[in-house]
Motif scaffolding. Structure first.
Motif, PDB file in Angstrom:
ATOM      1  N   HIS A  48      34.222  19.614  13.821  1.00 47.87           N
ATOM      2  CA  HIS A  48      32.868  20.016  13.418  1.00 47.87           C
ATOM      3  C   HIS A  48      32.784  19.870  11.903  1.00 47.87           C
ATOM      4  O   HIS A  48      33.815  19.661  11.248  1.00 47.87           O
ATOM      5  CB  HIS A  48      32.594  21.469  13.835  1.00 47.87           C
ATOM      6  CG  HIS A  48      33.676  22.418  13.420  1.00 47.87           C
ATOM      7  ND1 HIS A  48      33.841  22.843  12.113  1.00 47.87           N
ATOM      8  CD2 HIS A  48      34.684  22.987  14.117  1.00 47.87           C
ATOM      9  CE1 HIS A  48      34.884  23.646  12.043  1.00 47.87           C
ATOM     10  NE2 HIS A  48      35.426  23.747  13.240  1.00 47.87           N
ATOM     11  N   PRO A  49      31.586  19.997  11.320  1.00 49.47           N
ATOM     12  CA  PRO A  49      31.493  19.900   9.862  1.00 49.47           C
ATOM     13  C   PRO A  49      32.399  20.905   9.154  1.00 49.47           C
ATOM     14  O   PRO A  49      32.715  21.977   9.689  1.00 49.47           O
ATOM     15  CB  PRO A  49      30.011  20.196   9.594  1.00 49.47           C
ATOM     16  CG  PRO A  49      29.321  19.716  10.822  1.00 49.47           C
ATOM     17  CD  PRO A  49      30.269  20.080  11.956  1.00 49.47           C
ATOM     18  N   TYR A 102      32.828  15.026  18.675  1.00 53.01           N
ATOM     19  CA  TYR A 102      34.061  14.830  17.906  1.00 53.01           C
ATOM     20  C   TYR A 102      35.235  14.420  18.780  1.00 53.01           C
ATOM     21  O   TYR A 102      36.304  14.114  18.270  1.00 53.01           O
ATOM     22  CB  TYR A 102      34.409  16.099  17.121  1.00 53.01           C
ATOM     23  CG  TYR A 102      33.630  16.236  15.819  1.00 53.01           C
ATOM     24  CD1 TYR A 102      32.276  16.549  15.840  1.00 53.01           C
ATOM     25  CD2 TYR A 102      34.248  16.031  14.589  1.00 53.01           C
ATOM     26  CE1 TYR A 102      31.555  16.664  14.661  1.00 53.01           C
ATOM     27  CE2 TYR A 102      33.538  16.156  13.395  1.00 53.01           C
ATOM     28  CZ  TYR A 102      32.189  16.472  13.444  1.00 53.01           C
ATOM     29  OH  TYR A 102      31.483  16.586  12.269  1.00 53.01           O
ATOM     30  N   TYR A 123      22.427  17.964  14.469  1.00 51.70           N
ATOM     31  CA  TYR A 123      23.862  17.684  14.402  1.00 51.70           C
ATOM     32  C   TYR A 123      24.640  18.555  15.390  1.00 51.70           C
ATOM     33  O   TYR A 123      25.641  18.137  15.967  1.00 51.70           O
ATOM     34  CB  TYR A 123      24.371  17.877  12.968  1.00 51.70           C
ATOM     35  CG  TYR A 123      25.679  17.170  12.727  1.00 51.70           C
ATOM     36  CD1 TYR A 123      25.720  15.836  12.337  1.00 51.70           C
ATOM     37  CD2 TYR A 123      26.889  17.825  12.941  1.00 51.70           C
ATOM     38  CE1 TYR A 123      26.926  15.173  12.149  1.00 51.70           C
ATOM     39  CE2 TYR A 123      28.095  17.174  12.757  1.00 51.70           C
ATOM     40  CZ  TYR A 123      28.104  15.853  12.358  1.00 51.70           C
ATOM     41  OH  TYR A 123      29.301  15.192  12.180  1.00 51.70           O
ATOM     42  N   HIS A 125      27.824  18.636   3.926  1.00 52.33           N
ATOM     43  CA  HIS A 125      29.285  18.573   3.919  1.00 52.33           C
ATOM     44  C   HIS A 125      29.815  17.791   5.122  1.00 52.33           C
ATOM     45  O   HIS A 125      30.756  18.213   5.789  1.00 52.33           O
ATOM     46  CB  HIS A 125      29.928  19.967   3.870  1.00 52.33           C
ATOM     47  CG  HIS A 125      29.514  20.779   2.680  1.00 52.33           C
ATOM     48  ND1 HIS A 125      29.802  20.397   1.393  1.00 52.33           N
ATOM     49  CD2 HIS A 125      28.808  21.939   2.579  1.00 52.33           C
ATOM     50  CE1 HIS A 125      29.310  21.295   0.559  1.00 52.33           C
ATOM     51  NE2 HIS A 125      28.695  22.231   1.246  1.00 52.33           N
ATOM     52  N   VAL A 126      29.172  16.692   5.410  1.00 46.04           N
ATOM     53  CA  VAL A 126      29.726  15.743   6.388  1.00 46.04           C
ATOM     54  C   VAL A 126      30.079  14.460   5.646  1.00 46.04           C
ATOM     55  O   VAL A 126      29.456  14.115   4.641  1.00 46.04           O
ATOM     56  CB  VAL A 126      28.740  15.431   7.538  1.00 46.04           C
ATOM     57  CG1 VAL A 126      28.622  16.616   8.482  1.00 46.04           C
ATOM     58  CG2 VAL A 126      27.364  15.012   7.018  1.00 46.04           C
ATOM     59  N   ASN A 127      31.105  13.783   6.136  1.00 49.26           N
ATOM     60  CA  ASN A 127      31.512  12.551   5.463  1.00 49.26           C
ATOM     61  C   ASN A 127      30.865  11.327   6.123  1.00 49.26           C
ATOM     62  O   ASN A 127      30.112  11.441   7.095  1.00 49.26           O
ATOM     63  CB  ASN A 127      33.037  12.444   5.361  1.00 49.26           C
ATOM     64  CG  ASN A 127      33.726  12.260   6.699  1.00 49.26           C
ATOM     65  OD1 ASN A 127      33.135  11.774   7.655  1.00 49.26           O
ATOM     66  ND2 ASN A 127      34.999  12.648   6.767  1.00 49.26           N
ATOM     67  N   VAL A 163      22.023  19.094   7.809  1.00 50.67           N
ATOM     68  CA  VAL A 163      23.471  19.212   7.907  1.00 50.67           C
ATOM     69  C   VAL A 163      24.050  18.762   6.559  1.00 50.67           C
ATOM     70  O   VAL A 163      23.546  17.824   5.936  1.00 50.67           O
ATOM     71  CB  VAL A 163      24.028  18.386   9.084  1.00 50.67           C
ATOM     72  CG1 VAL A 163      23.888  16.890   8.865  1.00 50.67           C
ATOM     73  CG2 VAL A 163      25.491  18.750   9.341  1.00 50.67           C
ATOM     74  N   ARG A 195      39.517  11.383  11.862  1.00 51.90           N
ATOM     75  CA  ARG A 195      39.228  12.578  12.656  1.00 51.90           C
ATOM     76  C   ARG A 195      40.495  13.156  13.272  1.00 51.90           C
ATOM     77  O   ARG A 195      40.721  14.351  13.278  1.00 51.90           O
ATOM     78  CB  ARG A 195      38.219  12.233  13.756  1.00 51.90           C
ATOM     79  CG  ARG A 195      37.524  13.442  14.357  1.00 51.90           C
ATOM     80  CD  ARG A 195      37.185  13.243  15.806  1.00 51.90           C
ATOM     81  NE  ARG A 195      38.351  13.128  16.642  1.00 51.90           N
ATOM     82  CZ  ARG A 195      39.119  14.145  17.023  1.00 51.90           C
ATOM     83  NH1 ARG A 195      38.834  15.374  16.637  1.00 51.90           N
ATOM     84  NH2 ARG A 195      40.179  13.945  17.783  1.00 51.90           N
ATOM     85  N   GLU A 223      31.625  10.867   9.816  1.00 52.99           N
ATOM     86  CA  GLU A 223      30.884  11.788  10.694  1.00 52.99           C
ATOM     87  C   GLU A 223      29.437  11.314  10.850  1.00 52.99           C
ATOM     88  O   GLU A 223      28.862  11.380  11.937  1.00 52.99           O
ATOM     89  CB  GLU A 223      30.939  13.210  10.132  1.00 52.99           C
ATOM     90  CG  GLU A 223      32.324  13.833  10.219  1.00 52.99           C
ATOM     91  CD  GLU A 223      32.437  15.129   9.419  1.00 52.99           C
ATOM     92  OE1 GLU A 223      32.341  15.074   8.174  1.00 52.99           O
ATOM     93  OE2 GLU A 223      32.610  16.192  10.031  1.00 52.99           O
ATOM     94  N   TYR A 265      27.747  10.246  14.377  1.00 50.28           N
ATOM     95  CA  TYR A 265      26.494  10.858  14.825  1.00 50.28           C
ATOM     96  C   TYR A 265      25.469   9.775  15.157  1.00 50.28           C
ATOM     97  O   TYR A 265      24.781   9.836  16.181  1.00 50.28           O
ATOM     98  CB  TYR A 265      25.929  11.799  13.744  1.00 50.28           C
ATOM     99  CG  TYR A 265      24.549  12.303  14.094  1.00 50.28           C
ATOM    100  CD1 TYR A 265      24.376  13.486  14.812  1.00 50.28           C
ATOM    101  CD2 TYR A 265      23.404  11.569  13.749  1.00 50.28           C
ATOM    102  CE1 TYR A 265      23.106  13.924  15.171  1.00 50.28           C
ATOM    103  CE2 TYR A 265      22.139  11.992  14.113  1.00 50.28           C
ATOM    104  CZ  TYR A 265      22.000  13.168  14.811  1.00 50.28           C
ATOM    105  OH  TYR A 265      20.738  13.593  15.180  1.00 50.28           O
ATOM    106  N   ARG A 310      34.185  15.102   2.227  1.00 50.03           N
ATOM    107  CA  ARG A 310      33.134  15.885   2.873  1.00 50.03           C
ATOM    108  C   ARG A 310      32.943  17.272   2.289  1.00 50.03           C
ATOM    109  O   ARG A 310      32.193  18.071   2.834  1.00 50.03           O
ATOM    110  CB  ARG A 310      33.318  15.944   4.381  1.00 50.03           C
ATOM    111  CG  ARG A 310      34.611  16.573   4.862  1.00 50.03           C
ATOM    112  CD  ARG A 310      34.572  16.613   6.388  1.00 50.03           C
ATOM    113  NE  ARG A 310      35.651  17.404   6.945  1.00 50.03           N
ATOM    114  CZ  ARG A 310      35.618  17.955   8.136  1.00 50.03           C
ATOM    115  NH1 ARG A 310      34.576  17.813   8.923  1.00 50.03           N
ATOM    116  NH2 ARG A 310      36.640  18.656   8.587  1.00 50.03           N
TER     117      ARG A 310
END
Ligand SMILES: [Fe+2]
Length: 436
Positions: free
Chosen positions: A252-253, A231, A222, A282-284, A280, A245, A287, A291, A422
């Motif tokens: 970033h996360p 991002y 990530y 705590h990403v929603n 990785v 975003r 995100e 990625y 997230r």
């Protein structure tokens, strides 16, 4: 509740007491100000969490089954999560910690007393199980509240010695697992002793051949996306994802912290170097989606995820877990707070699925592509507000995380959150395009 033995009164008693024990450990050490938390969307005051789990138990056991009235007048106006909006969670004068604790302790005492007084009927077993599992879900919620607010790492008696567990296979190379297409079963088998309504029932789905990553996306992977200006590149984001975003100013996360040229992450109240081999977290969903676009991959569908996690080509059947039908153990999955945080994605080979995917249960929840929808035979359970209001609204996550209880999780379990959330323990794994 998974294990058929869970229907016995003793197992239910243990589950109810154990769930409350974790809840109380997670609240330990918080001062009065911390118990109120910080007013923010999707962040409950810890004092509310304490009262809510007792209220829920009282609602279904003592009030619904026995027709009693609440021991705490006005409790519905404070603790009914569906009818009291997040925005109003801070508008109440909550009873003191002592009074709240006495209220929920008395409900547990009466619930356990009721359970010990006679063998539960199937209907009663359902509600005892529901109360215990609901409290398990809230212990995960309390943990993410502590993480989000930067409170100290909870001192949990069940956290194991991190120096010796889990053993990590340093030679393991994450790779794609090729899954031939076919007809698979999505959803829970009818023999399951307790499932939530959204898992009912197993039904045939056609799945085209696909190739899925054997491990979740790691911090190192990530980080390459972040460092590649992931991002800031509009083309990598969907319309809604880019809106999110920009609105959030996300770069970033959520808990990553820049540390010179590299990255660290905040875990509870401590900033630690980012471990490249941890997933990785705590990403929603946005995100994860961005990625995937950057990596030339995509999120798995629910049917693909469940097939990769639990289908055994040797027998042609789906198991309850990747490793078979037996309950989770420390060698198979990182659950039950045991690790005190995420673990290396190369660990726990004994938990591999027959198709060769690792850690499909435990460590981090995994976003999948699907929007949360009912299965064909869906019928709403008595806890009507659990699934139905969120169909068509939320995205699905699978597999559980390090705080998830083993009595709760199985391969067919469906978690669901809004795609912008997230602060949850969410990661993801990816699928290659083109079925190879
Ligand atoms: Fe709840």
């Amino acid at each position: 509740m998974g294990d058929p033995a869970c229907s016995s009164a003793e197992t239910l008693r243990v589950a109810l007491i154990d769930a409350r024990g974790v809840e109380m450990e997670l609240l330990e050490g918080l001062d009065e100000r911390q118990m109120l938390g910080t007013k923010a969307h999707f962040l409950e005051p810890p004092i509310w969490e304490m009262g809510h789990v007792g209220w829920f138990q009282e609602l279904w056991i003592l009030r619904h089954l026995d027709g009693q009235s609440s021991l705490l007048p006005g409790s519905d106006a404070m603790y009914d999560s569906f009818n009291v909006s997040y925005k109003r969670r801070w508008d109440h004068r909550y009873p003191s910690r002592r009074v709240t604790c006495e209220y929920v302790s008395e409900i547990l005492r009466r619930t356990v007393g009721r359970l010990e007084s006679r063998e539960p009927t199937p209907e009663e077993t359902y509600f005892y199980t529901l109360a215990a599992l609901h409290e398990d879900m809230h212990t995960e919620n309390l943990t993410l509240i502590r993480q989000t607010l930067g409170y100290p790492r909870p001192q949990l008696t069940r956290v194991g010695p991190r120096a010796t567990w889990p053993p990590i296979d340093l030679t393991y190379q994450p790779h794609d697992v090729v899954v031939p297409g076919g007809t698979f079963l999505l959803g829970a088998a009818r023999e399951e002793p307790f499932v939530f309504d959204n898992e009912k029932w197993a039904h045939a789905v056609e799945v085209a051949p696909f190739a899925i990553a054997s491990t979740p996306v790691t911090n190192a992977e990530y980080q390459a996306f972040v460092n590649d200006d992931g991002y800031r590149r509009r083309k990598l984001w969907s319309h809604r994802g880019w809106d999110w975003r920009r609105r959030e100013g996300a770069e970033h996360p959520l808990f990553w912290v820049r540390d010179g040229a590299s990255w660290a992450e905040r875990q509870f109240d401590t900033v630690v170097p980012l471990d490249p081999w941890h997933p990785v977290v705590h990403v929603n969903w946005y995100e994860a989606e961005a990625y995937c676009r950057w990596a030339g991959r995509r999120l798995p569908t629910e049917a693909e995820w469940e097939t990769a996690a639990a289908f055994d080509p040797a027998t042609g059947r789906k198991c309850r877990f990747p490793w078979g039908d037996d309950a989770p153990t420390a060698e198979r999955a990182s659950l039950d707070f045991r690790a005190g945080g995420t673990i290396d994605v190369r660990a726990l080979p004994a938990g591999d699925s027959p198709l060769g995917c690792r850690q499909m249960i435990g460590n981090v929840w995994e976003w999948v592509d699907d929007t949360f929808e009912p299965y064909p035979e869906f019928v709403c359970d008595p806890y009507r507000e659990y699934s139905q209001p969120y169909f068509g609204q939320k995205k699905v996550l699978r597999g559980g995380c390090w705080t998830t209880r083993s009595r709760l999780i199985r391969a067919t379990w469906r978690n669901f959150y809004m795609r912008h959330r997230r602060n949850i323990f969410s990661g993801f794994r990816t699928v290659g395009h083109g079925g190879s």
